[in-house]
Design an enzyme around this catalytic site. Sequence first.
Site, PDB file in Angstrom:
ATOM      1  N   GLY A   1       0.819  -1.207   0.000  1.00 34.16           N
ATOM      2  CA  GLY A   1       0.000   0.000   0.000  1.00 34.16           C
ATOM      3  C   GLY A   1       0.847   1.249   0.000  1.00 34.16           C
ATOM      4  O   GLY A   1       2.075   1.204   0.106  1.00 34.16           O
TER       5      GLY A   1
ATOM      6  N   GLY B   1       1.068   5.401   1.510  1.00 34.30           N
ATOM      7  CA  GLY B   1       0.618   6.369   2.489  1.00 34.30           C
ATOM      8  C   GLY B   1       1.017   7.765   2.072  1.00 34.30           C
ATOM      9  O   GLY B   1       1.541   7.990   0.981  1.00 34.30           O
TER      10      GLY B   1
ATOM     11  N   PHE C   1       3.422   9.522   3.184  1.00 32.95           N
ATOM     12  CA  PHE C   1       4.852   9.787   3.202  1.00 32.95           C
ATOM     13  C   PHE C   1       5.695   8.614   2.701  1.00 32.95           C
ATOM     14  O   PHE C   1       6.905   8.614   2.874  1.00 32.95           O
ATOM     15  CB  PHE C   1       5.295  10.163   4.625  1.00 32.95           C
ATOM     16  CG  PHE C   1       4.594  11.366   5.176  1.00 32.95           C
ATOM     17  CD1 PHE C   1       3.756  11.255   6.272  1.00 32.95           C
ATOM     18  CD2 PHE C   1       4.755  12.598   4.582  1.00 32.95           C
ATOM     19  CE1 PHE C   1       3.103  12.357   6.774  1.00 32.95           C
ATOM     20  CE2 PHE C   1       4.096  13.709   5.080  1.00 32.95           C
ATOM     21  CZ  PHE C   1       3.263  13.593   6.174  1.00 32.95           C
ATOM     22  N   GLY C   2       5.075   7.627   2.098  1.00 32.57           N
ATOM     23  CA  GLY C   2       5.886   6.533   1.599  1.00 32.57           C
ATOM     24  C   GLY C   2       5.074   5.317   1.216  1.00 32.57           C
ATOM     25  O   GLY C   2       3.848   5.361   1.124  1.00 32.57           O
TER      26      GLY C   2
ATOM     27  N   ASP D   1      -4.779  10.027  13.288  1.00 30.55           N
ATOM     28  CA  ASP D   1      -5.136   9.548  11.944  1.00 30.55           C
ATOM     29  C   ASP D   1      -5.757   8.153  12.020  1.00 30.55           C
ATOM     30  O   ASP D   1      -5.388   7.251  11.268  1.00 30.55           O
ATOM     31  CB  ASP D   1      -3.907   9.545  11.035  1.00 30.55           C
ATOM     32  CG  ASP D   1      -4.287   9.439   9.551  1.00 30.55           C
ATOM     33  OD1 ASP D   1      -5.447   9.744   9.226  1.00 30.55           O
ATOM     34  OD2 ASP D   1      -3.427   9.060   8.739  1.00 30.55           O
TER      35      ASP D   1
END
Length: 1000
Positions: A702, A704, A706-707, A830
Site C-alpha cells: 500500500g 501512504g 509519506f511513503g 489519523d
Amino acid sequence: MSFSCLTTILLLLGSVLASVKDGRDEIDRLALLEFKAQIADPTGVLSSWNDSSHFCDWYGVTCGHKHRRVTILDLGSKKLSGVVSPHIGNMSFLRGVNLENNSFHAKIPPHFGRLLRLQKLSLNNNSFSGQIPSNLSYCSNLLVLDLGVNMLQGNLPTELSSLSKLQELVLQVNSLMGNIPPSIGNLSSLQQFGIKWNNFSGTIPETLGQLRHLKILSLATNKFVGTIPISIFNISALTLIDVAKNQLEGGLLGDLGFTLPNIEIISVWQNHLTGPIPESISNASNLLLIQIKENNFTGKVPSFSKISGLNRFNIRVNNLGGEQSTDLDFLCSLTNSTKLERLGIGENAFRGLIPNCISNLSITRFGLEYNHISGTLPYGIGSLINLEALQIRGNNISGTIPFEIGNLNKLKLLDLGHNELSGQIPESFGNLRMLIQLNLDSNNLWGSIPSSLKNCENLLLLDLSTNNLSGYIPPEIMGLSSLSIYLNLSQNSLTGSLPEEVGKLQNLGELRLDGNRLSQQIPSSIGSCTSMERLYVQDNFFEGPLPSIMSSMRGLQVLNVSNNQLSGQIPKFLESLNLTNLSLSYNDFEGALPTGGVFKSAISTSVVGNKKLCGGLPDFQLSKCYYKESKRTRISGIAKILISTVSALVGVACILSLLYFFWFRHNKNASASSSSEDGFLHVSYHNLLKATGGFSSTNLLGMGNFGSVYRGLLDQTQSVVAIKILDLTCDGASKSFIAECEVLRRIRHRNLVKVLTACSGFDFNGNDFKALVYEFMSNGSLDEWLHPTASQYMERNKLSLLERVNIAIDVACALDYLHHHYEMPIVHCDLKPSNVLLDDEMNGHVGDFGLARFLPEATHKLLVDQSSSVGVKGSFGYVAPEYGVGSAVSTEGDVYSFGVLVLEMFTGKRPIDDMFENGLDLHRFTKAALADRVEKAIDPILLQEIKELEKRRTIAPEDKNNSWCSIKDCLVLIIEVGITCSFEYSKERMDIYDALTKLQ
C-alpha cells in the site's frame, strides 16, 4: 381516670405512631436500595446511598419537610444504566421522578401507576422498550409526562386521556404506532403535545382543536394523511405547529395572522400541501421560523413587512412564482426582519430580477437555486458581509460576476453554476479565504484562471468546468492541498502541460481535466495522489507513456485517458489497481493487452482505437500477438547480445569495485544509525532491498502520505515483515519518521502494531534512506475487509458481527492505552480503517503513527518542533470538526475518529459515501435510523448473517423473535457508542474508557 393513667396512654399512643412512621420511612429506604441494586453506576453518584446517613440526605433524593418521605428523585444525566426496579412504586409520596439522559432499558414498570401524588415523570433519552403502561392514567395529578427518545412501541393508550391536569405529553423519537385517539382532546390542560419521529398514521383528529391551552404541537415525521384540521388553526395559544414529513394534503387554512396571534414557528415541510401561502400570514408578527419547503404551494408570495423577528424563511421546492416580473418583490419586505439569518427560495418557478434591496438583508445563507431568475447579479450583493453560503445555481443570470463579491470574507459556499455569466473570474475571489466550495461551472466565463485562488486554503471543492477558460493551469491551483472532494477544470480551452504540483493533491478524490488542450506527458508526480479514486484526462493532447509511478495510486477506481496521444505498452500495474472502469481508447498504445484485474472485463475496459494492440481476452476481439524474427535479425541480435555481455562484464567488474567501496562506507553508517543497544534487530538498506525483491511492485502492500509499505522476507530472521519506506521527497516525510520512531520506541501494547526496528542511512547512490520494519499482519487492513475489491470479495469470508465487535474493542483498548495508561497522553491523529491491521486471528492492531502527538506538548518540545509543520490533517471524513477551525490536538479528536470508525464498521458505509450530501453525514444517518429502525442502517452483510443464523436454529418462533431482539439490542448499543463518540462538539463525546466499557 387519673392523670398518670392518661399520661401513660398518650405515651403509648405516641410510641405506636412513631413506629408506624418509622415503618413508612423504612419502605422508602428499602425501595431506594432496591432501585440502586438494579443499576450500574460508573461515576459513583450513588456512593452516598448507604447506612452512614439518612436516606433523605442521599444524592438526588429530596424529602418532605413535614414528614421524612421521598418526594423527588432526581438522577438525570448521571450515566446510569440498568432497569428501573418495580419497588419505585412503593414510594407513595413521590411527586417528581427525573431519570432522563441515562441508559435505562427494559420496560417502564407499571408500578409508576401507584404514585398517585406524581406530578412529573421524565424518562426521556434512555432505552426503554415495550408499551407505555396504560395504568399511568391512575397518576391523576400528573403535569408532565416525558418519555421521548426511547424505544417504546405499540399504541398511545386511550386511558391517558383521563389525565385532565396534564400539561406536557412528550413521546418523540420512539416506535409508537396507530392513530391518535380522538379522546386526546379531553386533555383540557395540555400545553405541549410532541409525538414526532414515530410511526403514527391515520388522520389528525379534529378534537385537537379542543386543546385551547395548547402552545406546542409537534407531529412531524410520522405517516399522517388527509388535511390539517381547520380546528387547529383556531387554537390562539399556539406558538409552534410542526407537522413536517408526513403525507398531508390540502392547504394552510384559516385566517392565520389573526387566529394564531402568538404563533412563532410554522413547520409543514415535506408534505403534499397545495394552494397559495395565505396573505394573512403577514399579520403573525411574532413569527420566528417559516419552514414550508418541499410541498406544492403555488402563486405569489405575500409581504412579510410586519414581521420583524423572523430568523429563518424556507420555501424551497414548491411551485411558487410564475410569469410575473415582480415575483421576487417579497424579498424587499424581508428587509424589516433584522434578525433573518437563513433565506431559502430555491427550486420554485420564480422569474424576474433579483432586486437591489437584498443588500439590506443581514442573512448568513441565501439560496435562490434552480428558478428562472434573469438579469444580472446586483452589485449590492457585496454588502451581505455576514453571508456564509450563496447559491444561485441553475438560473438565467447573465453579465459579469461583481468584483464586490470578494468583500464577502465569511463566505464558505459559493455556487453560481449553470447560468449565463460571462467575463473573467474576478481576482477578488482570492479574498474569500474561508471558502470551502466554489462552483462556477456551465457558464460563459473566459480568460485565465486567477492565481489568487491560491489564497483559498480551505477549499475542498472547485468546479470551473464547461466555460471558455484559456491559458495555462496555474501551478498554485494544483498546489491547493486542501482540495479533497473534487477539482473539475474540464470542458474549457486550457493549454500547456499539467503542472508538477498536481502531486500535492494527495487527499483529492476526483480530478477532471477532460475536454481541454493540455499536452506533453502526464507528470510522474501524479503518483503521489494516493487518495484519488477517479481521474479523467480524456480529450486532450497528452503524449508518451503512462507514468510507472501511477502504480502507487492504490485508491484509483476510474481512469479515463481516451482520445489523447499516449504511446508505449499498456502498463502491467493497471492489473493490480482496484479499477472498476478503465478507458484507454483512441491512443497509440502497442503490444500485448494485459489479462488480469480490470482487463478481465471488456465491459469495464475500453481499448478501441489502438491499432497496435494485440492479445488480451477474446472479448476484446484483438489480433493475436506474433513475435517473428528474420535469420539476419536473429544473427544481428546474437552479435549484439555478445557485445553487450562482454561490455556488461567489464562494466560490472568496475561497478562492483565501486559499489563495494560505497557499500562498505555507507552500510557502516547505516548500521551505526539503525543499530541500537536495546536488542533491536539491525538492518541496512541492502538488507531491505533484498528482502523486498528490489522494492518490487509485486510486494507492494500500500501507499501512504509519506511513503510505501512492502512485504519482505528478512534474511536475518527468515520471517515475513512489513517494511515502510519513507519517500523523503515529500514535505514532512522525515518529520513523520521521527514522530513515528519517537512514539513506537516508547509504547508497548498487544493492540498496537509492533515495530521491530528502524533504518536510517543511505542507499547505494548516497541518498538519504529511512525505513521502519513492522510485524507483518497477514490479514491486511480493516478497510480491505469492510470495502473489498471484486477479487477480495470472492477470496475472503465476510466479517461477522462478533469479529467486528472484537475488532472495535481492540481499537478501543489501543486508544485507551495511548490516552490513559502511558506516562503522558498520546494522540494518534489519523485513526481510520486502513490504519487498523489484522493478524492471523483477526485481532485488531492500530498502526501508522506518523501524525501522532504527545500531550501536554510542552513536556516534549522535540516532538512539537518536528511535527508542527506536518500538520494534523488526518483523513477526510475521520478528522474531528474542531481541527478544521484550528483547535488544538486532543484525545477527543481520536474519540471522534473512533466513533466514525465504529459507525463505518457496522453500517458498511464510508463517511465520504456519495449518499451523504446536503448536511447528511454518517453520524446523522445512523442517529436517524436509531430513532426509527436500527436495521435500516446496519450493513446488509450483517443482516444476512443474522437471518441465516435464525434459519439454522430449531427453536420456537417466539424464541427467534427474542433472539433477534437481543441481537438488535446489541447493535443499538454499539451504534449508540459510535454516535456518542462522533458528536460534533468535543465536550459531548464520551471518553474512550467509557466507550471501551460499553463495548466490552
